[in-house]
Write an enzyme that holds these catalytic residues in place. Structure first.
Site, PDB file in Angstrom:
ATOM      1  CB  SER A   1      -0.988   0.003   1.166  1.00  0.00           C
ATOM      2  OG  SER A   1      -0.338   0.208   2.388  1.00  0.00           O
ATOM      3  CG  ASN A   2       3.696   2.710   2.932  1.00  0.00           C
ATOM      4  OD1 ASN A   2       3.503   3.912   3.142  1.00  0.00           O
ATOM      5  ND2 ASN A   2       3.531   1.782   3.873  1.00  0.00           N
TER       6      ASN A   2
ATOM      7  NE  ARG B   1      19.363 -11.069   8.623  1.00  0.00           N
ATOM      8  CZ  ARG B   1      19.841 -11.299   9.830  1.00  0.00           C
ATOM      9  NH1 ARG B   1      21.092 -11.016  10.126  1.00  0.00           N
ATOM     10  NH2 ARG B   1      19.067 -11.804  10.771  1.00  0.00           N
TER      11      ARG B   1
ATOM     12  NE  ARG C   1      16.193 -10.765   2.659  1.00  0.00           N
ATOM     13  CZ  ARG C   1      16.591 -11.998   2.981  1.00  0.00           C
ATOM     14  NH1 ARG C   1      15.715 -12.972   3.068  1.00  0.00           N
ATOM     15  NH2 ARG C   1      17.861 -12.265   3.214  1.00  0.00           N
ATOM     16  CB  ILE C   2      17.923  -7.447   8.657  1.00  0.00           C
ATOM     17  CG1 ILE C   2      16.947  -7.522   9.838  1.00  0.00           C
ATOM     18  CG2 ILE C   2      19.172  -6.654   9.008  1.00  0.00           C
ATOM     19  CD1 ILE C   2      17.478  -8.260  11.041  1.00  0.00           C
TER      20      ILE C   2
ATOM     21  CG  HIS D   1       9.505   1.412  12.070  1.00  0.00           C
ATOM     22  ND1 HIS D   1       9.703   0.053  11.973  1.00  0.00           N
ATOM     23  CD2 HIS D   1       9.182   1.657  13.366  1.00  0.00           C
ATOM     24  CE1 HIS D   1       9.531  -0.493  13.166  1.00  0.00           C
ATOM     25  NE2 HIS D   1       9.211   0.454  14.023  1.00  0.00           N
TER      26      HIS D   1
ATOM     27  CD  GLU E   1       3.012   3.071   7.603  1.00  0.00           C
ATOM     28  OE1 GLU E   1       3.560   2.528   6.635  1.00  0.00           O
ATOM     29  OE2 GLU E   1       2.632   2.435   8.602  1.00  0.00           O
TER      30      GLU E   1
HETATM   31  C1  GAR Z   1       3.693  -0.654   6.773  1.00  0.00           C
HETATM   32  O1  GAR Z   1       2.936  -0.353   7.908  1.00  0.00           O
HETATM   33  C2  GAR Z   1       5.153  -0.340   7.024  1.00  0.00           C
HETATM   34  O2  GAR Z   1       5.359   0.786   7.825  1.00  0.00           O
HETATM   35  C3  GAR Z   1       5.584  -1.587   7.731  1.00  0.00           C
HETATM   36  O3  GAR Z   1       4.955  -2.645   7.072  1.00  0.00           O
HETATM   37  C4  GAR Z   1       3.736  -2.155   6.511  1.00  0.00           C
HETATM   38  C5  GAR Z   1       3.760  -2.471   5.043  1.00  0.00           C
HETATM   39  O4  GAR Z   1       2.544  -2.170   4.449  1.00  0.00           O
HETATM   40  N1  GAR Z   1       7.009  -1.731   7.709  1.00  0.00           N
HETATM   41  C6  GAR Z   1       7.700  -2.268   8.693  1.00  0.00           C
HETATM   42  O5  GAR Z   1       7.203  -2.678   9.717  1.00  0.00           O
HETATM   43  C7  GAR Z   1       9.193  -2.308   8.437  1.00  0.00           C
HETATM   44  N2  GAR Z   1       9.901  -2.581   9.656  1.00  0.00           N
HETATM   45  P1  GAR Z   1       2.415  -2.043   2.888  1.00  0.00           P
HETATM   46  O6  GAR Z   1       3.049  -3.317   2.308  1.00  0.00           O
HETATM   47  O7  GAR Z   1       0.932  -2.003   2.646  1.00  0.00           O
HETATM   48  O8  GAR Z   1       3.133  -0.806   2.461  1.00  0.00           O
END
Ligand code: GAR
Length: 217
Positions: free
Chosen positions: A17-18, A80, A106-107, A124, A189
């Site tokens: 979604s981002n 990794r 992933r890290i 985040h 976000e």
């Molecule tokens: C989002 O909330 C993002 O901030 C989080 O995963 C979600 C992904 O959503 N990221 C983390 O937690 C990274 N550590 P999306 O796939 O719909 O963008």
């Protein structure tokens, strides 16, 4: 689209979604960037479909051949890094200026960080430095914080520790569940991530130690 646009590559593991918010901003021309690549470590990532719909290259790079069953942290790190070398080979073919992590679970190792110094961003779903890591919306509820939110930051080797670019706060409401809080954070976000990338595109982000100074216009 003119060739002077910031070429971004997005790494995503899931829903995307981002990524979609970034695509929407590119299509609306509020983000002057070209989505030059989307890469996922998951073949079923919805992010890959979103990229294709936009007409961007969408690549699945399987992490399994690089994974280890060893519990040894050194072996895990070696695995990794091996995966990141394969990722880097792909990224290099697309002439990227900025790498954007969007739900990339992933890290990221020094292999990528050294190849793109101060040129990798992440989003985040907490107000860092509170609640780095995973399941952070639930952790925010467990701690009883009254305000949570999201953070866009540059990526360094410490997980979720890099210089902070933009944050947005949201209230934690009585009776919130992790799902409801996540949904409220996600709205923010989608607002701040394209904005942070546009600031980068305009050359307005300056890193000074762990601080990011934003040029006012
Ligand atoms: C989002 O909330 C993002 O901030 C989080 O995963 C979600 C992904 O959503 N990221 C983390 O937690 C990274 N550590 P999306 O796939 O719909 O963008």
């Amino acid at each position: 689209m003119d060739s002077s646009r910031l070429r971004i590559g997005v790494l995503a593991s899931g829903r995307g979604s981002n990524l979609q918010a970034i695509i929407d901003a590119v299509e609306a021309e509020t983000l002057k960037a070209k989505l030059a690549l989307v890469l996922s470590n998951r073949s079923d990532a919805q992010a890959l479909e979103r990229a294709k719909r936009h007409g961007a290259p969408a690549i699945f790079l399987d992490a399994k051949p690089f994974s280890t069953t060893s519990p040894d942290p050194v072996a895990k790190q070696v695995a990794r890094e091996a995966y990141d070398r394969a990722v880097l080979d792909v990224l290099k073919q697309h002439d990227l200026e900025l790498v954007v992590l969007a739900g990339y679970m992933r890290i990221v190792t020094s292999v990528l960080i050294n190849a793109y110094p101060n040129r990798i961003m992440n989003i985040h779903p907490s107000l860092l430095p509170a609640f780095p890591g995973l399941d952070v919306q639930q952790k925010a509820l467990d701690w009883g914080v009254k305000t949570s939110g999201c953070t866009v930051h540059f990526v360094t080797e410490g997980v979720d520790e890099g210089p902070i670019i933009i944050q947005a706060a949201v209230p934690v409401l009585e009776g919130d569940t992790a799902e409801r809080l996540s949904a409220r954070i996600l709205v923010e976000e989608h607002r701040i991530y394209p904005k942070a990338i546009q600031l980068y595109a305009e050359g307005r982000l300056h890193i000074d130690g762990r601080l990011v100074r934003i040029d006012e216009r």
